[in-house]
Enzyme design. Structure first.
Site, PDB file in Angstrom:
ATOM      1  N   ARG A   1      93.431  43.423  74.695  1.00  0.00           N
ATOM      2  CA  ARG A   1      92.534  42.730  73.726  1.00  0.00           C
ATOM      3  C   ARG A   1      92.657  43.526  72.632  1.00  0.00           C
ATOM      4  O   ARG A   1      92.514  42.841  71.394  1.00  0.00           O
ATOM      5  CB  ARG A   1      91.208  43.268  74.340  1.00  0.00           C
ATOM      6  CG  ARG A   1      89.815  42.656  73.597  1.00  0.00           C
ATOM      7  CD  ARG A   1      90.008  41.043  73.824  1.00  0.00           C
ATOM      8  NE  ARG A   1      90.632  40.434  72.809  1.00  0.00           N
ATOM      9  CZ  ARG A   1      91.114  39.185  72.737  1.00  0.00           C
ATOM     10  NH1 ARG A   1      91.212  38.561  74.062  1.00  0.00           N
ATOM     11  NH2 ARG A   1      91.740  38.564  72.003  1.00  0.00           N
TER      12      ARG A   1
ATOM     13  N   LYS B   1      86.033  42.220  49.668  1.00  0.00           N
ATOM     14  CA  LYS B   1      85.073  41.394  50.698  1.00  0.00           C
ATOM     15  C   LYS B   1      85.913  41.640  52.102  1.00  0.00           C
ATOM     16  O   LYS B   1      86.408  40.618  52.343  1.00  0.00           O
ATOM     17  CB  LYS B   1      84.577  40.320  50.160  1.00  0.00           C
ATOM     18  CG  LYS B   1      83.575  40.316  48.836  1.00  0.00           C
ATOM     19  CD  LYS B   1      83.399  39.060  48.515  1.00  0.00           C
ATOM     20  CE  LYS B   1      82.149  38.978  47.221  1.00  0.00           C
ATOM     21  NZ  LYS B   1      81.990  37.724  46.915  1.00  0.00           N
TER      22      LYS B   1
ATOM     23  N   LYS C   1      80.860  44.621  35.375  1.00  0.00           N
ATOM     24  CA  LYS C   1      80.129  43.363  35.700  1.00  0.00           C
ATOM     25  C   LYS C   1      78.842  43.453  34.904  1.00  0.00           C
ATOM     26  O   LYS C   1      78.581  44.409  34.110  1.00  0.00           O
ATOM     27  CB  LYS C   1      79.625  43.349  37.306  1.00  0.00           C
ATOM     28  CG  LYS C   1      80.940  43.181  38.098  1.00  0.00           C
ATOM     29  CD  LYS C   1      80.752  43.276  39.511  1.00  0.00           C
ATOM     30  CE  LYS C   1      80.212  42.086  40.057  1.00  0.00           C
ATOM     31  NZ  LYS C   1      81.163  40.738  40.071  1.00  0.00           N
TER      32      LYS C   1
ATOM     33  N   GLU D   1      83.961  41.360  33.458  1.00  0.00           N
ATOM     34  CA  GLU D   1      83.306  40.110  33.816  1.00  0.00           C
ATOM     35  C   GLU D   1      82.564  39.490  32.505  1.00  0.00           C
ATOM     36  O   GLU D   1      81.929  40.006  32.108  1.00  0.00           O
ATOM     37  CB  GLU D   1      82.776  39.812  34.974  1.00  0.00           C
ATOM     38  CG  GLU D   1      81.933  38.676  35.420  1.00  0.00           C
ATOM     39  CD  GLU D   1      80.842  38.865  36.532  1.00  0.00           C
ATOM     40  OE1 GLU D   1      81.458  39.045  37.785  1.00  0.00           O
ATOM     41  OE2 GLU D   1      79.585  39.270  36.348  1.00  0.00           O
TER      42      GLU D   1
ATOM     43  N   ASP E   1      83.566  34.397  35.256  1.00  0.00           N
ATOM     44  CA  ASP E   1      82.406  34.175  36.476  1.00  0.00           C
ATOM     45  C   ASP E   1      81.977  32.763  36.351  1.00  0.00           C
ATOM     46  O   ASP E   1      80.952  32.453  35.423  1.00  0.00           O
ATOM     47  CB  ASP E   1      81.562  35.319  36.266  1.00  0.00           C
ATOM     48  CG  ASP E   1      80.550  35.201  37.475  1.00  0.00           C
ATOM     49  OD1 ASP E   1      80.965  34.900  38.610  1.00  0.00           O
ATOM     50  OD2 ASP E   1      79.424  35.352  37.188  1.00  0.00           O
TER      51      ASP E   1
END
Length: 277
Positions: free
Chosen positions: A97, A132, A164, A194, A215
């Protein structure tokens, strides 16, 4: 920590949470019994994660032998035989697994990345990942992005500065925050800022920015940004990127396109392990 150490640590953690102090079900098989197994891909994919797969079996029992019939980074087809495994039956069942979890997940990231890379072909745009990622698997997932033909952003908060909106607000202005970042950065640390419109882009360029994140701009705005920048900085598109929009974004002339979904929104590749005990 090098990749080999990272793989070893990833696998040790996975086995610890899965096996704990022993695989109770595997004890139903006689201790001396040997077995063989094969892994088959149920769908087309880019194969990725073979080193993690191998390490799962190695840590459970070093005597397990694995013969790969497909290579890391290879595009495999549905129902293709990927590898053959032989060794103590208990070890094969215990490692199964965790080994498949790594192979299915990393192959999913590599496969998704390749789809985006192919969609941007013929342009200058590099397909980039983000932070992320699944906790504890950042190195593995970013490795899979490169196998799929993509590129890595900073690994974490320690090796790159991304300014940012909130950072700009806290510092008081684009000019002030850029000056602070330039004073703070050490060799090898990138500084990215950004911006949300062309006026902010002009100010960032005037402040010496060499890596600028556009952005959620429209394609028209990004094309204008490319013309305005005229090679003075690398431009990266972010926000609203999917398979329907990526080709149009790439065509604006941006240098990079970052996509959090490469490592965040994935579906494990369907693999099957068949045993002969």
């Amino acid at each position: 920590m090098n990749l080999s150490d990272i793989i070893s640590a990833n696998v040790a953690t996975a086995l610890a949470e899965d096996v704990g102090d022993g695989d109770l079900t595997a004890q139903l098989i006689a201790a001396g019994h040997r077995g063989t197994a094969t892994v088959i891909s149920r769908q087309a994919a880019v194969l990725c994660g073979t080193a993690w797969f191998n390490e799962c079996f190695r840590q459970v029992d070093p005597s397990v032998e694995i013969f790969w019939l497909a290579k890391e980074g290879e595009e495999v087809e549905a129902n293709q035989l990927l590898c053959e495994i032989s060794g103590p039956a208990r070890a094969l069942l215990t490692a199964e697994r965790s080994a498949l979890n790594f192979l299915q997940t990393l192959s999913a990231v590599a496969s998704k990345t390749k789809i985006f890379v192919d969609a941007a072909k013929g342009t200058r745009a590099k397909i980039m990942d983000t932070r992320k990622t699944l906790p504890g698997l950042r190195h593995a997932l970013k490795y899979a992005v490169t196998v799929g033909g993509g590129y890595n952003q900073r690994m974490g908060l320690f090796d790159g500065i991304l300014i940012k909106e909130n950072h700009i607000m806290a510092a008081g202005s684009i000019e002030a925050v850029m000056a602070q970042a330039q004073a703070l950065a050490r060799p090898g640390v990138s500084i990215q800022i950004e911006v949300e419109n062309l006026e902010e882009l002009r100010r960032a360029l005037d402040a010496g920015a060499k890596l600028i994140l556009l952005d959620n701009m429209s394609n028209e705005q990004m094309a204008e940004a490319v013309a305005l920048t005229a090679g003075r900085a690398e431009l990266e598109a972010s926000g609203g990127v999917n398979l329907e929009t990526v080709a149009g974004i790439a065509a604006t002339g941006v240098d990079r396109i970052s996509i959090g979904g490469l490592t965040k929104d994935i579906q494990a590749v369907d693999l099957s392990m068949r045993f002969k005990l």
